[in-house]
Motif scaffolding. Structure first.
Motif, PDB file in Angstrom:
ATOM      1  N   GLY A 107      29.262  63.992  58.159  1.00 45.77           N
ATOM      2  CA  GLY A 107      30.426  63.131  58.401  1.00 45.77           C
ATOM      3  C   GLY A 107      30.264  62.230  59.598  1.00 45.77           C
ATOM      4  N   ASP A 108      29.028  61.758  59.862  1.00 48.40           N
ATOM      5  CA  ASP A 108      28.807  60.898  61.031  1.00 48.40           C
ATOM      6  C   ASP A 108      29.690  59.653  60.971  1.00 48.40           C
ATOM      7  N   PRO A 109      30.160  59.163  62.128  1.00 51.24           N
ATOM      8  CA  PRO A 109      31.048  57.992  62.136  1.00 51.24           C
ATOM      9  C   PRO A 109      30.303  56.713  61.780  1.00 51.24           C
ATOM     10  N   LYS A 110      31.077  55.704  61.413  1.00 50.41           N
ATOM     11  CA  LYS A 110      30.504  54.376  61.161  1.00 50.41           C
ATOM     12  C   LYS A 110      29.934  53.822  62.464  1.00 50.41           C
ATOM     13  N   ALA A 111      28.902  52.981  62.334  1.00 49.69           N
ATOM     14  CA  ALA A 111      28.250  52.401  63.510  1.00 49.69           C
ATOM     15  C   ALA A 111      29.157  51.343  64.136  1.00 49.69           C
ATOM     16  N   THR A 112      29.593  51.606  65.367  1.00 52.34           N
ATOM     17  CA  THR A 112      30.535  50.679  66.019  1.00 52.34           C
ATOM     18  C   THR A 112      29.913  49.310  66.252  1.00 52.34           C
ATOM     19  N   LYS A 124      42.221  49.895  62.818  1.00 55.23           N
ATOM     20  CA  LYS A 124      41.617  51.226  62.704  1.00 55.23           C
ATOM     21  C   LYS A 124      42.193  51.969  61.500  1.00 55.23           C
ATOM     22  N   GLY A 125      41.715  51.543  60.326  1.00 61.09           N
ATOM     23  CA  GLY A 125      42.066  52.223  59.091  1.00 61.09           C
ATOM     24  C   GLY A 125      40.982  53.209  58.711  1.00 61.09           C
ATOM     25  N   LEU A 126      41.080  53.722  57.491  1.00 63.35           N
ATOM     26  CA  LEU A 126      40.189  54.792  57.043  1.00 63.35           C
ATOM     27  C   LEU A 126      38.711  54.402  57.113  1.00 63.35           C
ATOM     28  N   LEU A 127      38.418  53.118  56.917  1.00 67.63           N
ATOM     29  CA  LEU A 127      37.025  52.674  56.917  1.00 67.63           C
ATOM     30  C   LEU A 127      36.333  52.944  58.242  1.00 67.63           C
ATOM     31  N   VAL A 128      37.036  52.762  59.370  1.00 69.35           N
ATOM     32  CA  VAL A 128      36.378  52.837  60.681  1.00 69.35           C
ATOM     33  C   VAL A 128      36.833  54.012  61.535  1.00 69.35           C
ATOM     34  N   LEU A 129      37.872  54.721  61.101  1.00 71.35           N
ATOM     35  CA  LEU A 129      38.319  55.879  61.885  1.00 71.35           C
ATOM     36  C   LEU A 129      37.275  56.982  61.891  1.00 71.35           C
ATOM     37  N   GLU A 130      37.374  57.879  62.861  1.00 70.93           N
ATOM     38  CA  GLU A 130      36.493  59.043  62.911  1.00 70.93           C
ATOM     39  C   GLU A 130      37.272  60.228  63.486  1.00 70.93           C
ATOM     40  N   GLY A 131      36.683  61.417  63.352  1.00 70.19           N
ATOM     41  CA  GLY A 131      37.268  62.614  63.952  1.00 70.19           C
ATOM     42  C   GLY A 131      38.576  63.036  63.310  1.00 70.19           C
ATOM     43  N   VAL A 383      25.327  49.850  54.247  1.00 65.85           N
ATOM     44  CA  VAL A 383      26.349  50.503  55.071  1.00 65.85           C
ATOM     45  C   VAL A 383      25.667  51.165  56.267  1.00 65.85           C
ATOM     46  N   TYR A 384      26.451  51.459  57.320  1.00 70.65           N
ATOM     47  CA  TYR A 384      25.863  51.847  58.603  1.00 70.65           C
ATOM     48  C   TYR A 384      26.553  53.088  59.181  1.00 70.65           C
ATOM     49  N   ARG A 385      25.759  53.902  59.859  1.00 66.68           N
ATOM     50  CA  ARG A 385      26.280  55.088  60.546  1.00 66.68           C
ATOM     51  C   ARG A 385      25.665  55.182  61.947  1.00 66.68           C
ATOM     52  N   GLN A 386      26.375  55.893  62.831  1.00 71.07           N
ATOM     53  CA  GLN A 386      25.832  56.251  64.146  1.00 71.07           C
ATOM     54  C   GLN A 386      25.791  57.773  64.211  1.00 71.07           C
ATOM     55  N   LEU A 387      24.619  58.323  64.484  1.00 71.57           N
ATOM     56  CA  LEU A 387      24.446  59.774  64.433  1.00 71.57           C
ATOM     57  C   LEU A 387      25.214  60.468  65.554  1.00 71.57           C
ATOM     58  N   SER A 388      26.050  61.452  65.178  1.00 69.94           N
ATOM     59  CA  SER A 388      26.780  62.230  66.178  1.00 69.94           C
ATOM     60  C   SER A 388      25.952  63.418  66.656  1.00 69.94           C
ATOM     61  N   LYS A 389      24.880  63.737  65.930  1.00 69.79           N
ATOM     62  CA  LYS A 389      23.955  64.804  66.330  1.00 69.79           C
ATOM     63  C   LYS A 389      22.588  64.469  65.750  1.00 69.79           C
ATOM     64  N   PRO A 390      21.522  65.107  66.248  1.00 73.95           N
ATOM     65  CA  PRO A 390      20.175  64.774  65.751  1.00 73.95           C
ATOM     66  C   PRO A 390      20.041  65.073  64.255  1.00 73.95           C
ATOM     67  N   VAL A 391      19.094  64.392  63.627  1.00 73.57           N
ATOM     68  CA  VAL A 391      18.791  64.653  62.222  1.00 73.57           C
ATOM     69  C   VAL A 391      17.281  64.750  62.046  1.00 73.57           C
ATOM     70  N   THR A 392      16.839  65.689  61.225  1.00 73.25           N
ATOM     71  CA  THR A 392      15.428  65.812  60.870  1.00 73.25           C
ATOM     72  C   THR A 392      15.294  65.528  59.384  1.00 73.25           C
ATOM     73  N   PHE A 393      14.378  64.609  59.050  1.00 73.98           N
ATOM     74  CA  PHE A 393      14.213  64.198  57.662  1.00 73.98           C
ATOM     75  C   PHE A 393      13.216  65.098  56.935  1.00 73.98           C
ATOM     76  N   VAL A 394      13.125  64.890  55.627  1.00 74.51           N
ATOM     77  CA  VAL A 394      12.337  65.761  54.768  1.00 74.51           C
ATOM     78  C   VAL A 394      10.847  65.754  55.118  1.00 74.51           C
ATOM     79  N   ARG A 451      32.488  60.975  53.455  1.00 74.81           N
ATOM     80  CA  ARG A 451      33.076  59.666  53.746  1.00 74.81           C
ATOM     81  C   ARG A 451      32.851  58.689  52.599  1.00 74.81           C
ATOM     82  N   ASN A 452      32.775  59.213  51.371  1.00 77.18           N
ATOM     83  CA  ASN A 452      32.609  58.312  50.231  1.00 77.18           C
ATOM     84  C   ASN A 452      33.886  57.493  50.025  1.00 77.18           C
ATOM     85  N   CYS A 453      33.819  56.530  49.112  1.00 80.11           N
ATOM     86  CA  CYS A 453      34.950  55.611  48.894  1.00 80.11           C
ATOM     87  C   CYS A 453      36.109  56.353  48.246  1.00 80.11           C
ATOM     88  N   ILE A 454      37.251  56.374  48.908  1.00 82.90           N
ATOM     89  CA  ILE A 454      38.428  57.084  48.403  1.00 82.90           C
ATOM     90  C   ILE A 454      38.984  56.417  47.141  1.00 82.90           C
TER      91      ILE A 454
END
Length: 511
Positions: A107-112, A124-131, A383-394, A451-454
């Motif tokens: 559920g990482d937030p959108k990239a500000t 600040k609607g559903l598209l850009v809100l976080e938390g 589409v864009y995200r900003q990582l809230s925690k580290p990620v390790t890929f496959v 965070r898929n499209c509602i």
């Protein structure tokens, strides 16, 4: 005349002000350089295309067409590569299903750095809100997309498209190709005005048409700003001609939304109007928003209301317009699939005039064609995200928290490791037997994860009804002299429109 004793004081004040501006500018530059160093270091293990010293990758993408340029880079750099907008905003651009799953299943937030450009418009609607606030809004809005709410909209979709098709009958008689994008855009806006605000059947007013033009302006200006480093600073952008145009368009959009909300709130104070609203054949989105409250009885504030309405109007009308137009283009390009979709629609409709809710699940071949069109021409290609925690890929490579990630849906849907012959239009890719073993993050026209499209079910229902009715009224063919030029403006448009020739299939049309 200024007293002589004041001149040295003013002179010193000017020097102090100049010095302060220089110091602040220097500190900002240091901050940007440190951030660039941090982003670049995070992506050290990902090779990528060379960057321009000032523009990053932006200029090359603008010159050669950003979408197909990224596809060519995807062939060269499997899984992912760095993508720089100017020298200070850098994303890891991903287009491989396991990479997409690693980020978009969270559920990482959108990239500000990108979505903050939208804030003056949609708030600040559903598209850009976080938390917690994102979770609260998502929970409050979800009932608005329950199938019991969506069922009556099928009639609304049919009514709105009928007016457009009548207009197209006149254009078809002229036997000339024409651009369908504007007509579909106005039809989609009219539909959304009815579903969102309960607007009557009188068509779009002058105010509505101004709103449509403002939204078109806003999507173009935001995409141009993203790719223009010199406009990333708010102060500089607002002083520019584009920035002033952007603020004017925002005002038009806000005035439109505010007036509709004011009118509805006033109507709810009147008992007669209340009874009218309660007796309507369907609830609209604004009804649901005004009545929504959480477990503690807390309702959306006026600012939240406007933000959610503006977000829904943006996401619900522009993306649907893109999806319908590119679908009709695909049908014109592949007449055998067009014919099969038309025959399916005729068989489902029988001797009735329009479709009902239960018909939508029977449109199996049409649905496969819509999905294949979404694969080749996704309405939102990136589409864009900003990582809230580290990620390790496959493959073992990783990114630290704070890194920026771009999911390039257009390139993901053309990944030849997932989609054999990716440029071929083949609806059977989405037959149950072919789709069953496919990676769940290989096809993401509506994003994926929490965070898929509602509104994806709303959008699919509208596109099914609209395209089926279009195919029943007309046969579509290409204008070979004006092939569309794909253009990324937040949504997928065409620089030169989508020009098609229409042949009426109505009895007595003379065709």
């Amino acid at each position: 005349m200024m007293p002589s004793f004041l001149s040295p004081s003013l002179s010193r004040l000017g020097l102090w002000a100049s010095g302060l501006i220089l110091v602040l500018g220097f500190l900002k530059l240091i901050s940007l350089l440190l951030r660039r160093q941090k982003l670049a270091r995070a992506m050290e293990s990902f090779p990528g295309p060379p960057t321009h010293w000032f523009f990053g990758h932006s200029r090359e993408m603008q010159q050669t067409g950003s979408l197909d340029k990224v596809v060519s880079w995807a062939h060269q750099f499997p899984y992912a590569h760095p993508l720089w907008f100017g020298q200070f905003i850098g994303f890891l651009n991903i287009y491989e299903p396991d990479y997409a799953k690693a980020v978009y299943s969270r559920g990482d937030p959108k990239a500000t750095d990108v979505y903050d450009f939208l804030l003056p418009w949609i708030g600040k609607g559903l598209l850009v809100l976080e938390g917690p606030k994102w979770f609260q809004h998502r929970k409050l809005l979800t009932p608005g997309f329950h199938y019991d709410v969506l069922k009556p909209y099928v009639v609304v979709f049919a009514e709105s498209v009928s007016a457009m098709l009548d207009k197209w009958e006149k254009k078809a008689r002229e036997d000339k190709c024409f651009d369908i994008f504007s007509d579909v855009g106005h039809m989609a806006l009219d539909t959304l005005m009815k579903c969102t605000f309960g607007k009557g059947d009188s068509g779009l007013s002058q105010r509505d048409s101004s709103y449509y033009l403002a939204v078109s302006d806003l999507t173009l200006l935001i995409q141009q700003r993203m790719q223009s480093f010199q406009y990333h600073n708010d102060f500089v952008y607002r002083l520019s001609p584009d920035g002033r145009r952007f603020l004017r368009a925002c005002q038009v959009a806000h005035d439109h939304t505010d007036q509709v909300i004011r009118e509805r709130k006033a109507a709810l104070q009147d008992e007669k109007e209340q009874r009218k609203i309660q007796n309507r054949r369907h609830l609209d989105f604004l009804d649901i928003l005004l009545g929504a409250q959480d477990g503690d009885g807390i309702k959306l504030s006026d600012a939240d209301l406007r933000a959610e309405v503006d977000t829904f109007m943006f996401e619900g009308h522009d993306t649907t317009t893109s999806g319908i137009c590119w679908f009709l283009y695909c049908m014109a390009q592949y007449p055998e699939h067009q014919h099969r979709c038309r025959e399916e629609a005729r068989e489902i409709l029988g001797d009735r005039d329009s479709f009902q809710w239960d018909d939508l699940s029977k449109m199996t071949y049409l649905t496969m064609c819509i999905k294949e069109c979404f694969r080749l021409y996704p309405p939102v290609p990136q589409v864009y995200r900003q990582l809230s925690k580290p990620v390790t890929f496959v493959d073992g490579r990783s990114l630290p928290a704070g890194s920026l990630v771009s999911l390039h849906i257009y390139a993901l849907h053309r990944n030849s490791a997932v989609w054999p012959d990716p440029e071929v239009f083949d609806p059977l890719r989405f037959s149950p037997e072919n789709a069953s073993g496919r990676h769940p993050f290989a096809f993401m026209p509506f994003s994926a994860g929490p965070r898929n499209c509602i509104g994806q079910q709303f959008a699919m229902n509208e596109i099914k009804v609209v395209t089926a009715l279009c195919l029943l009224r007309f046969e579509f063919s290409l204008d070979p002299s004006r092939p569309p030029i794909k253009d990324l403006q937040l949504i997928l448009r065409s620089k030169n429109g989508i020009h098609l020739r229409l042949k009426s299939l109505s009895p007595g049309s003379g065709k």
